[in-house]
Scaffold this motif. Structure first.
Motif, PDB file in Angstrom:
ATOM      1  N   GLY A 184      66.253  13.861  -1.967  1.00  0.00           N
ATOM      2  CA  GLY A 184      67.619  13.448  -2.292  1.00  0.00           C
ATOM      3  C   GLY A 184      68.190  12.449  -1.303  1.00  0.00           C
ATOM      4  N   GLN A 185      67.334  11.839  -0.496  1.00  0.00           N
ATOM      5  CA  GLN A 185      67.761  10.865   0.510  1.00  0.00           C
ATOM      6  C   GLN A 185      67.175   9.498   0.183  1.00  0.00           C
ATOM      7  OE1 GLN A 185      69.810  11.186   3.029  1.00  0.00           O
ATOM      8  NE2 GLN A 185      70.090  13.414   3.066  1.00  0.00           N
ATOM      9  N   PHE A 186      67.989   8.447   0.290  1.00  0.00           N
ATOM     10  CA  PHE A 186      67.458   7.105   0.042  1.00  0.00           C
ATOM     11  C   PHE A 186      66.689   6.585   1.257  1.00  0.00           C
ATOM     12  CE2 PHE A 186      67.476   2.525  -0.209  1.00  0.00           C
ATOM     13  CZ  PHE A 186      67.019   2.328  -1.501  1.00  0.00           C
ATOM     14  N   SER A 187      67.245   6.766   2.430  1.00  0.00           N
ATOM     15  CA  SER A 187      66.558   6.340   3.659  1.00  0.00           C
ATOM     16  C   SER A 187      65.278   7.144   3.822  1.00  0.00           C
ATOM     17  CB  SER A 187      67.478   6.570   4.864  1.00  0.00           C
ATOM     18  OG  SER A 187      66.712   6.781   6.036  1.00  0.00           O
ATOM     19  N   LEU A 188      64.164   6.460   4.015  1.00  0.00           N
ATOM     20  CA  LEU A 188      62.882   7.176   4.133  1.00  0.00           C
ATOM     21  C   LEU A 188      62.817   7.989   5.424  1.00  0.00           C
ATOM     22  CD1 LEU A 188      60.348   4.538   2.734  1.00  0.00           C
ATOM     23  CD2 LEU A 188      61.389   6.481   1.551  1.00  0.00           C
ATOM     24  N   VAL A 189      63.527   7.530   6.448  1.00  0.00           N
ATOM     25  CA  VAL A 189      63.559   8.290   7.703  1.00  0.00           C
ATOM     26  C   VAL A 189      64.278   9.623   7.487  1.00  0.00           C
ATOM     27  CG1 VAL A 189      64.383   8.292  10.088  1.00  0.00           C
ATOM     28  CG2 VAL A 189      63.452   6.190   9.096  1.00  0.00           C
ATOM     29  N   LYS A 190      65.403   9.562   6.777  1.00  0.00           N
ATOM     30  CA  LYS A 190      66.117  10.805   6.459  1.00  0.00           C
ATOM     31  C   LYS A 190      65.322  11.663   5.484  1.00  0.00           C
ATOM     32  CE  LYS A 190      70.863   9.262   7.260  1.00  0.00           C
ATOM     33  NZ  LYS A 190      72.191   9.068   6.642  1.00  0.00           N
ATOM     34  N   ALA A 191      64.689  11.006   4.504  1.00  0.00           N
ATOM     35  CA  ALA A 191      63.867  11.732   3.529  1.00  0.00           C
ATOM     36  C   ALA A 191      62.769  12.512   4.253  1.00  0.00           C
ATOM     37  CB  ALA A 191      63.261  10.759   2.522  1.00  0.00           C
ATOM     38  N   ALA A 192      62.143  11.856   5.224  1.00  0.00           N
ATOM     39  CA  ALA A 192      61.049  12.499   5.953  1.00  0.00           C
ATOM     40  C   ALA A 192      61.540  13.752   6.679  1.00  0.00           C
ATOM     41  CB  ALA A 192      60.434  11.511   6.943  1.00  0.00           C
ATOM     42  N   LYS A 193      62.704  13.651   7.289  1.00  0.00           N
ATOM     43  CA  LYS A 193      63.250  14.815   8.010  1.00  0.00           C
ATOM     44  C   LYS A 193      63.489  15.986   7.063  1.00  0.00           C
ATOM     45  CE  LYS A 193      65.295  12.346  11.882  1.00  0.00           C
ATOM     46  NZ  LYS A 193      66.499  11.800  12.518  1.00  0.00           N
ATOM     47  N   GLU A 194      64.048  15.668   5.894  1.00  0.00           N
ATOM     48  CA  GLU A 194      64.315  16.726   4.918  1.00  0.00           C
ATOM     49  C   GLU A 194      63.014  17.371   4.424  1.00  0.00           C
ATOM     50  OE1 GLU A 194      67.198  18.094   3.962  1.00  0.00           O
ATOM     51  OE2 GLU A 194      67.990  16.833   5.573  1.00  0.00           O
ATOM     52  N   ILE A 195      62.042  16.521   4.129  1.00  0.00           N
ATOM     53  CA  ILE A 195      60.793  17.035   3.545  1.00  0.00           C
ATOM     54  C   ILE A 195      60.043  17.887   4.574  1.00  0.00           C
ATOM     55  CG2 ILE A 195      58.525  16.337   2.661  1.00  0.00           C
ATOM     56  CD1 ILE A 195      60.014  13.933   1.322  1.00  0.00           C
ATOM     57  N   MET A 196      60.087  17.481   5.834  1.00  0.00           N
ATOM     58  CA  MET A 196      59.376  18.276   6.843  1.00  0.00           C
ATOM     59  C   MET A 196      60.033  19.645   7.052  1.00  0.00           C
ATOM     60  SD  MET A 196      57.701  15.547   9.538  1.00  0.00           S
ATOM     61  CE  MET A 196      59.129  14.527   9.875  1.00  0.00           C
ATOM     62  N   LYS A 197      61.305  19.758   6.629  1.00  0.00           N
ATOM     63  CA  LYS A 197      61.939  21.093   6.654  1.00  0.00           C
ATOM     64  C   LYS A 197      61.408  21.988   5.534  1.00  0.00           C
ATOM     65  CE  LYS A 197      66.395  19.396   8.370  1.00  0.00           C
ATOM     66  NZ  LYS A 197      67.721  18.973   7.854  1.00  0.00           N
ATOM     67  N   MET A 198      60.808  21.375   4.511  1.00  0.00           N
ATOM     68  CA  MET A 198      60.329  22.142   3.352  1.00  0.00           C
ATOM     69  C   MET A 198      58.964  22.778   3.597  1.00  0.00           C
ATOM     70  SD  MET A 198      61.337  19.540   0.243  1.00  0.00           S
ATOM     71  CE  MET A 198      63.023  18.924   0.059  1.00  0.00           C
ATOM     72  N   GLY A 199      58.315  22.433   4.707  1.00  0.00           N
ATOM     73  CA  GLY A 199      57.020  23.043   5.008  1.00  0.00           C
ATOM     74  C   GLY A 199      56.048  22.162   5.756  1.00  0.00           C
ATOM     75  N   PRO A 200      55.739  20.976   5.219  1.00  0.00           N
ATOM     76  CA  PRO A 200      54.698  20.154   5.852  1.00  0.00           C
ATOM     77  C   PRO A 200      55.104  19.703   7.249  1.00  0.00           C
ATOM     78  CG  PRO A 200      55.291  19.296   3.680  1.00  0.00           C
ATOM     79  CD  PRO A 200      56.291  20.340   4.015  1.00  0.00           C
ATOM     80  N   LYS A 201      54.194  19.789   8.185  1.00  0.00           N
ATOM     81  CA  LYS A 201      54.497  19.314   9.552  1.00  0.00           C
ATOM     82  C   LYS A 201      54.254  17.810   9.661  1.00  0.00           C
ATOM     83  CE  LYS A 201      51.729  22.472  11.284  1.00  0.00           C
ATOM     84  NZ  LYS A 201      51.612  23.383  10.135  1.00  0.00           N
ATOM     85  N   PHE A 202      53.458  17.309   8.731  1.00  0.00           N
ATOM     86  CA  PHE A 202      53.166  15.878   8.689  1.00  0.00           C
ATOM     87  C   PHE A 202      53.503  15.360   7.291  1.00  0.00           C
ATOM     88  CE2 PHE A 202      50.342  17.778  11.777  1.00  0.00           C
ATOM     89  CZ  PHE A 202      50.331  16.880  12.830  1.00  0.00           C
TER      90      PHE A 202
END
Lengths: 308, 308
Positions: A182-200
């Motif tokens: 739900g984030q347009f910025s890929l840097v912000k998107a990455a932070k959100e996605i890494m909270k969902m489980g993946p460390k990388f």
């Protein structure tokens, strides 16, 4: 140094601005296996095919160290089929036809012989099937890498969220990263996605390269500027196969070694797009791969002296 | 190590998804001068302003070593004004208003004191005016770098073709490279454009970085992945200013040093987009620039061992 690869082995029919492929071999696990087998053996394949999947393709893969014990053959059914058409920019495509066939009732089974594999590549597939494979493994692999796509975010998000909690590395493209977070910025998107489980997290940007995120670190690898992208189908799977194949071969899952893995994956993907389907993957040898990797080194290498 | 910069000094009014700027300082030569002055002094500015251009902005620039002898002040007229609105992706924008004002009758004059400058940066401006500056120089500079845009390809292509024959380095964005060459592939586009005159071509891809082409060589520099691009206005000019500023400071126009120049330009551009207009360019110091450059090194640096 063994690797399990899960995904589809299928037929594709592809239209690009350059022409039509007719029915050719495709599937996420096919591309991953071709790519990974350049670096690691055995590749323990888990997939499903119908009566129509060509024996010579299986032989070709076996010759590269791909184990077929986990590939179910359904003699009454046809293999999975996908048809798509690329737009002029080659970054977007329309699905023209999808025939699930053998995939409709697929239940992946992990053969005993595959138990103990240290690396697991979950190619793009229904999240529940990816999860089933993880659950069947008696020992958790050293590294689980997962590919997925927007289709599963639209239709199986709950399952996808469960799988995400189980994996170490997620690979998606930029629009999928935006959708998932739900984030347009890929840097912000990455932070959100890494909270969902993946460390990388690897975000693939097609002709614009790929980003690797881990904690507060980020690495960028360009795509090789090519005169022509002939057929992008399978480039992402080939990238994934090169990535996980290198990691499995070196047994080193550090951020630094993942950088190298991304360059190797990018090099293989740059071959994949030069001809229809898996054609190019069958032609290339180790020397050509090394030469291509050197082109990546030359492409981004610079020297800089910072002021004292 | 002196540098002439030609281009606009103007007012902008910018709308982004984050807000409106109101009327602020802009112009291609303004951004180029702010960026280049981090690396080289003097910056010999050639431009035109009206009665309304703020004295304190001129003083700020002079304090950075920007010479104003070549900046004409038209006391009866207003400065050039541009208003634009960015789309959500920040890569595309609509022009809302353009008021040429002083620019309508601008005839650039190269002051005697500027003669003998070894580097020339032709910021985005009418091609005939860019050409006029080249023609006024008694000795050809060691390097002429030129920026342009699609508007001049649409309205002044004949003039543009003449200027292209005179310059060493052309900077355009990806869609402009495609328009200028008639080629979709950027590799093919680069080959065509280098036949038009420039021996070096920089293709700017915004958030996707920049490519440098020369003969059969290519270099790629990424853009720094940022949490937020607040205002992309001037990023291309800032990039150009950092690029040519580094070259002028080092007096080295080799392909290898241009790679470094591109990284330095990219680093400055990554600051520029963090706030509206030139705000950020006034805040940063050498230590911050070096720190940012180090981030670029970390972003793309990898080690790879090729098989024997």
């Amino acid at each position: 140094m063994s690797l399990i690869v899960v995904g589809t082995m299928a037929f594709d029919a592809i239209e690009t601005p350059f022409g039509k492929s007719g029915q050719i071999i495709g599937g996420s696990a096919t591309y991953v296996a071709y790519a990974a087998s350049n670096f690691v053996k055995p590749v323990n394949q888990i997939s499903v095919i119908g009566y129509d999947f060509p024996e010579e393709e299986l032989e070709e893969l076996k010759g590269r160290g791909v184990q077929m014990d986990g590939v179910q053959v359904k003699q009454e059914e046809k293999s999975f089929f996908w048809a798509g058409k690329y737009h002029l920019d080659m970054n977007t495509r329309d699905t023209l036809d999808t025939q699930l066939n053998v995939l409709a009732s697929f239940e992946p089974k992990v053969p005993d012989a595959y138990q103990g594999s240290e690396f697991l590549m979950l190619g793009n597939l229904m999240p529940s099937l990816q999860l089933s494979v993880i659950r069947q493994l008696k020992n958790r692999p050293k590294l689980i890498v997962m590919d997925t796509m927007n289709f599963w975010m639209d239709t199986a998000m709950a399952d996808l969220e469960i799988v995400l909690k189980e994996v170490d590395v997620l690979m998606v493209n930029d629009s999928e990263a935006r959708q998932l977070s739900g984030q347009f910025s890929l840097v912000k998107a990455a932070k959100e996605i890494m909270k969902m489980g993946p460390k990388f997290l690897v975000i693939k940007k097609g002709e614009h390269g790929a980003l690797l995120f881990h904690e507060n670190e980020v690495f960028f690898a360009p795509a090789l500027p090519l005169e022509e992208v002939f057929d992008p189908t399978g480039a992402g799977d080939t990238f994934a196969g090169g990535f996980v194949g290198h990691l499995a071969a070196t047994q080193d899952i550090s951020f630094n070694n993942m950088k190298t893995a991304i360059i190797k994956g990018s090099a293989l993907a740059s071959f994949c797009v030069e001809k229809f389907g898996t054609t190019r993957m069958k032609e290339i040898n180790a020397a050509q791969i090394d030469e291509r990797i050197q082109q990546f080194v030359d492409l981004v290498n610079f020297e800089i002296k910072l002021a004292e």
